[in-house]
Design a protein around this motif. Structure first.
Motif, mmCIF file in Angstrom:
data_model
loop_
_atom_site.group_PDB
_atom_site.id
_atom_site.type_symbol
_atom_site.label_atom_id
_atom_site.label_comp_id
_atom_site.label_asym_id
_atom_site.label_seq_id
_atom_site.Cartn_x
_atom_site.Cartn_y
_atom_site.Cartn_z
ATOM 1 N N MET A 28 0.847 -1.172 0.000
ATOM 2 C CA MET A 28 0.000 0.000 0.000
ATOM 3 C C MET A 28 0.893 1.236 0.000
ATOM 4 N N GLU A 29 0.566 2.185 -0.857
ATOM 5 C CA GLU A 29 1.410 3.375 -0.943
ATOM 6 C C GLU A 29 1.093 4.355 0.190
ATOM 7 N N GLU A 30 2.010 5.283 0.419
ATOM 8 C CA GLU A 30 1.909 6.198 1.551
ATOM 9 C C GLU A 30 0.640 7.041 1.504
ATOM 10 N N ARG A 31 0.273 7.526 0.324
ATOM 11 C CA ARG A 31 -0.938 8.353 0.213
ATOM 12 C C ARG A 31 -2.174 7.588 0.667
ATOM 13 N N GLU A 32 -2.269 6.326 0.265
ATOM 14 C CA GLU A 32 -3.426 5.524 0.656
ATOM 15 C C GLU A 32 -3.450 5.286 2.163
ATOM 16 N N ILE A 33 -2.299 5.110 2.765
ATOM 17 C CA ILE A 33 -2.218 4.946 4.220
ATOM 18 C C ILE A 33 -2.706 6.214 4.912
ATOM 19 N N LEU A 34 -2.276 7.372 4.411
ATOM 20 C CA LEU A 34 -2.723 8.644 4.986
ATOM 21 C C LEU A 34 -4.225 8.831 4.798
ATOM 22 N N GLN A 35 -4.749 8.437 3.634
ATOM 23 C CA GLN A 35 -6.182 8.536 3.391
ATOM 24 C C GLN A 35 -6.957 7.641 4.363
ATOM 25 N N GLN A 36 -6.468 6.444 4.587
ATOM 26 C CA GLN A 36 -7.145 5.544 5.521
ATOM 27 C C GLN A 36 -7.125 6.101 6.945
ATOM 28 N N ASP A 37 -6.016 6.717 7.326
ATOM 29 C CA ASP A 37 -5.945 7.347 8.646
ATOM 30 C C ASP A 37 -6.968 8.475 8.753
ATOM 31 N N ALA A 38 -7.086 9.272 7.697
ATOM 32 C CA ALA A 38 -8.068 10.363 7.686
ATOM 33 C C ALA A 38 -9.488 9.811 7.759
ATOM 34 N N LEU A 39 -9.739 8.708 7.070
ATOM 35 C CA LEU A 39 -11.073 8.102 7.105
ATOM 36 C C LEU A 39 -11.389 7.542 8.492
ATOM 37 N N LYS A 40 -10.388 7.013 9.180
ATOM 38 C CA LYS A 40 -10.599 6.552 10.561
ATOM 39 C C LYS A 40 -11.014 7.731 11.446
ATOM 40 N N ASP A 41 -10.328 8.859 11.271
ATOM 41 C CA ASP A 41 -10.685 10.062 12.030
ATOM 42 C C ASP A 41 -12.097 10.532 11.677
ATOM 43 N N LEU A 42 -12.436 10.455 10.395
ATOM 44 C CA LEU A 42 -13.760 10.870 9.945
ATOM 45 C C LEU A 42 -14.848 10.005 10.583
ATOM 46 N N VAL A 43 -14.657 8.702 10.600
ATOM 47 C CA VAL A 43 -15.652 7.801 11.193
ATOM 48 C C VAL A 43 -15.843 8.135 12.669
ATOM 49 N N GLU A 44 -14.752 8.346 13.359
ATOM 50 C CA GLU A 44 -14.834 8.684 14.781
ATOM 51 C C GLU A 44 -15.542 10.030 14.978
ATOM 52 N N TYR A 45 -15.191 11.004 14.163
ATOM 53 C CA TYR A 45 -15.792 12.336 14.271
ATOM 54 C C TYR A 45 -17.274 12.309 13.905
ATOM 55 N N SER A 46 -17.636 11.497 12.917
ATOM 56 C CA SER A 46 -19.033 11.389 12.497
ATOM 57 C C SER A 46 -19.927 10.896 13.624
ATOM 58 N N ASP A 47 -19.369 10.083 14.512
ATOM 59 C CA ASP A 47 -20.140 9.591 15.652
ATOM 60 C C ASP A 47 -20.636 10.726 16.547
ATOM 61 N N SER A 48 -19.946 11.855 16.510
ATOM 62 C CA SER A 48 -20.379 13.035 17.260
ATOM 63 C C SER A 48 -21.108 14.042 16.376
ATOM 64 N N LEU A 49 -20.625 14.218 15.158
ATOM 65 C CA LEU A 49 -21.175 15.251 14.281
ATOM 66 C C LEU A 49 -22.606 14.950 13.845
ATOM 67 N N ILE A 50 -22.884 13.722 13.460
ATOM 68 C CA ILE A 50 -24.227 13.392 12.961
ATOM 69 C C ILE A 50 -25.292 13.595 14.044
#
Length: 122
Positions: A1-23
């Motif tokens: 897996m390339e570095e950009r995809e790893i960073l994107q997955q990390d951002a998506l993990k943060d998004l999922v966690e944040y969505s639990d509060s934002l929604i």
């Protein structure tokens, strides 16, 4: 897996966690705008919009990963929703703002959260 995809997955993990509060906060704000403004409603609205903007930024950075297998989150719909929100916010009508948030952004945030979870579970 390339570095950009790893960073994107990390951002998506943060998004999922944040969505639990934002929604839930967005749902609460919609009710507040329709039923009874509180002393901090305007500040609450600004905070929720800041959160929505953050999730849009994450989407923009991760769209290639999110939509790799299908166009699950339609960017044209998102852009239209953002324009609609700008117009609605300028109206100052809380019913219209609540309607826009409920019609445009609640489905968008739910789809984005689901799409992020699908990417992370693959």
């Amino acid at each position: 897996m390339e570095e950009r995809e790893i960073l994107q997955q990390d951002a998506l993990k943060d998004l999922v966690e944040y969505s639990d509060s934002l929604i839930p906060a967005l749902q609460e704000l919609i009710d507040e705008l329709r039923l009874e403004n509180k002393a901090d409603t305007k500040q609450f609205l600004n905070e929720v919009i800041t959160g929505i903007n953050w999730e849009i930024e994450v989407y923009n950075q991760c769209a290639s990963l999110i939509n790799a297998n299908n166009n699950y989150v339609d960017k044209k719909n998102m852009i239209s929703a953002v324009k609609n929100l700008g117009i609605t916010l300028n109206s100052g009508d809380n019913w219209q703002i609540a309607g826009c948030l409920e019609k445009d952004f609640l489905p968008f945030l739910n789809k984005l959260d689901l799409a992020a979870k699908r990417v992370l579970n693959n």
